[in-house]
Each structure stands twice: as C-alpha cells, then as structure tokens.
Design a protein around this motif. Sequence first.
Motif: not given
Length: 630
Positions: A163-190
């Motif tokens: 909840p501390d993250v807002d639109v416009g924030d610059l972030v670092h994301v760590k996560g695992d890449v998954e494929e879903r319905d022909g597109t890709f997303q990152v499942e966030v761990t950090q």
Amino acid sequence: MTDASADDGAGAPAVVDLQPSCTAEEVATDEYYHATVNGVVEYGIFVDLSEHVSGLVHESTFDGDREFEVGDDAVVKLTEVRDNGDLSFELASLEDYETVDREHDYERVAADAVGEHVGDTVHIEGEVVQIKQTGGPTIFRVRDETSAVPCTSFEAAGVRAHPDVDVGDLVHVKGDVEERDGTFQVEVTQLDVLDAEDAADVAGRLEAALDELAEPAEIDPLVEWPALEQMLPELRSVARTLRRAVLEGRPIRMRHHADGDGMCASVPVQYALTKFIEDAHQDGDAGRHLLKRLPSKAPYYEMEDATRDLNFALEDRARHGQKLPLLLMLDNGSTEEDTPAYKALDHYDIPIVVVDHHHPDPEAVDPLVDEHVNPYLHGEDYRITTGMLCVELARMLYPGLTDELEHVPAVAGLSDRSKADAMTDYLELARDAGYDEQFLHQISEALDYEAYMLRYDPGTQLINDVLNVNGDEDRHRELVPFVANRADEDVAEQLDAVESHVDHERVANGANLYRIDVENHAHRFTYPAPGKTTGEVHDRKVEETGEPVITIGYGPDFAVLRSDGVRLDIPTMVEELNAELPGAGVSGGGHLVVGSIRFVPGMRQQVLDALIEKMAEAELDEELHSAPKR
C-alpha cells in the motif's frame, strides 16, 4: 563478546552498511555489518541490516550487563546462515573500523525481454504506471526503458499489496516470470520504492529512452501537396505526444465526428496506436484499457460528452489505478462551441490535442488545448480534410501501414466533398490500390449509414470492415455495396417524402433558397437524419439548377445549412444573430458555408428570418463549388 580486530589482521576491519534494498543475497558469514535493533527479547535482540535482512543476536554473544532498546545502533558479525534462511549474528565491539557501503547487486532484465525468462527470477527497475486491484492479486504495471510489464503481488484475496507504493513511484521489482494467456507477467517476491539517488538514476534512464522511443517514424507524404506538407511538423509533434502518452501508460480517449471524414481520421489512428500499444506493453489487454474511440454526433465537443469522459476517467483512476487520459479530438474541436467542455476538463490533468479542418476560433480554443492542427491556421481551408491529415499521422505513429491506408484519403475527400487539386492524386493512389471512384463513393455512403445506425457506439470491427483498415478484405468487398445500396434506398424514400414540401424562393443576391421543415415533412428516427436529408435535397437542387443554391432544413430548435456558390460565413452569422436577437440562444457553427445552428423553439421564426436576410446579402462565387458535408 567477539574481538573483531584480531580477525582482520593489521588493517582496520570493514563494516558493511547495506542499502535498504539489499537482500540476503548480499551478505556472507564472518562479515561485519551496521545494524539497528528492532526487538528486544529475553534471549537476545533482533536486528535489521536492511529492509529485507534481519536476524537474531543471541544473548550469549554479549555481556549481560549491556542493555538495548529498539532503535539502537550496533555492529554485528554474521556467524551462520541456517538451512531455513534464518540469520544468526553475534555482537561485535570494534575500536577502529572502516564503513563500506554496499548496494543491492542484481542484473536487471529489460521489460520487453521477460518472455525469454519464463520460470526464472528477474529484477526490473522502472516507473509504476498503473496499479489495479483485482479480486485476487494487486497488479502493478511497471515501465522501464523498453516496455511495460504487469507485476502481480498477492497479499490476500482482494487486499491491496504494498500500500505504500503509488502510481509514479520508481521501484525495484524482484519476481518470477510466468506466462498466462499468451502474455507474460512477473509474480512479485519483492517490491521496493527506490531511494532518492537510485530513483534519480532510473528517472534519467527512462527519460532518455522515452525521448527516443516517442520519436515518430520518418515519412514522405502520400502525395506531393505543399498545402499539406507545411502541416507535417505539427503532425509530427502530435505523433510524438501520442506515442509518449502510450509509453507513459496514459490512456487516450479519442473523440471524432460521427461521419465519413471523422471515421477516415480516427480509424487509421486507432489502428496505428493499437499496434504501438501492443509493442510497448507486455499485456494483451493493454490496448483495451489504454485507447477508446468515441464518436460524437454534434459538430463540436458537447458538455454531455465531456462529462461522460471525465466521469469514466475518474472511475478508471479509482478502480484501475490509471492516469487521467489524454483527449484526442479529430474532425472536431476547433471552435468556440468546444470551449465550455474544454474548461470543464481544465480542472483536471487531461491534456487536449486537436486535429481538425473546420473553421477555427484559435483565440478561444488555443489557451485550453495543448496542440491544435488545422489547415485554416496555415491559410488553407476545409479541402485538406481531417482524414487526409490523420492518415499521415497514423503513418508517423506506426511504420509499415502505408499499403493498408492508401485509399483512405480519397474516401475522406469524397466524404467531405474536397475540391482540392490533390484529390486527383489521391484518387489515382486509391485506384492503384484497387479502388475505383465509384467504389470509393460507396465506402463513403456506407460509413455515413453505419455511423447513423451505430449512434454512440464506435462499432470498431464493423467500421474496420467497411473502411478496410485492419478488417476482412473479402467481407469488405461484399459488405460495402450492400450497405451503400441500402443507404441509397433509404435516401430515395426520404426524398420522395419531402420533395413536395420543399419551398423555393430567389433571394436578393440571386441565389436559390430552398427550405424544408424536416421535423414535420420527413421521416423521423430513421436514416437519413435531418442533416443528411438537407444535404441530399441540396445536392439535388444544385444539380437541377446549376446555379448558386442555399438550403435550410429546420426543426423546432435547429437548422441545418448548406450552400454552394454563395460566400457564407456561418460562425460570424451565429455571433451576429446572438447580438441581434437577445433571448434566441443561438449557437452552433461548422464550416464557413455548411453547418448547423440551435436556438430556443419560441424564437424559431425570428432566427430563420434573420438568417435568410443575412444569406441574401452574401456575395456569390464566380464558380459553383460543392460545399463540404457536415
């Protein structure tokens, strides 16, 4: 208690100060660290080395007489990393040491390359351009220098993660890449908001990349036409603005006049923007969320439409975490009639871009819009239609579309009766692409017919098929003649009904004036609408007489005006009528010689009488020219 100085030889030992984003991957046994006490228990103290690294200092490793409170600083030594990931520390007492900063060490993966890392853990740095709360995870759309990728984080069903993250924030994301319905997303761990220094570095990279990615494609215009070519720099600026909006994740609401030229303008731009969105966002639904094409029945931006647009924008921001949109006005938006709606949007962060060819009022409009492209601002006129301009705009937005759009400017010109010399070149270009002039006329009629039937619905796939832009070629060739013939039959039926009710007189300047009460002497709530009916009556009278003709189709509170061979100035006449007839509530406009006006019903006769008097004083053209359609 440990005497660390003996462990590190003659030199002063190093004590590592971890950056907040550091993880357990950046620590090693037998190293010293700066720590902060975050808990005190009977058997020791818990310490934090960073936002993601913490552990226990057992009480056996320090003198029982030493007491700690939450928030105290300490120097600790990592002694063990257990199989379950827990960290064990001992307290260190150093008389002399050197502090060494350590940043989070990871190799970034570009957002547009996450598809190459399915099943892998990746690190991404970028800007949060959207936060969408679903019934399950929270979806953060993060944009880096290459693309935007959805990053899903699950707190609890329907509960907002981070909840501390807002639109416009610059972030670092760590996560695992998954494929879903022909597109890709990152499942966030950090997911961490970057500190000021790291954020500045990322912001600099993003800005430089945005400047480069937003640059439009270099094109040569489809035909050699100096009148149009002088407007290409402004169109490039609009293309740059639109591409940047897509890259920044800002939605675009495209408003256009619901007629042939309006569709020839909006459909190619919609097609080009959709393809660019697909390239710029690693999400198959991005096009649906980031671009809406919305036809407008009125020849100006109505407050009703503006209120709808603003309401949808605010709801989308609240529900889906989207930025407020950019408003793109096509074949509409240049007149004083548009300004009340613009002023309503001016209370919000909604940029407005206008590409139009109707007679403008720049003094009223320009202070309220970010960009305004109009041939009248370059000493030209309606003969450069908005569809002609927007085909060039679409080619700038996304390269490689030329072959699919070569026939569209000719359809736009025929739809709005352009008498430009360049029409010869556009018709030849369309003929080379497999479209003869008769079939182009049929496309124009089919577009008008479908626009009427669709009302406020964009009818995207149907209109794509009719115009054959991103449509089905075989269906296009069968559908257009069917719809055009249906339109012709309805027009013929309407004209048969109204013909005997058309009043004629010759006014003072020698022009033929025809009047028809379309409210009482034409079929209502069916095709053609009052404007189209008036236009068809007008065209028939021009063909019959070969002389200057003015046609007025009127109802209880409106009048549709058409003129050939008479130099009218409808916007000026509207201003004069307002001054001369207090309480008439006259408004409207359009082109100089074709348009529509509204007034209060009780003043209809006075308005029509004054209007006819002004038309009778207008100068005649030496040659008879067909007016643009409106």
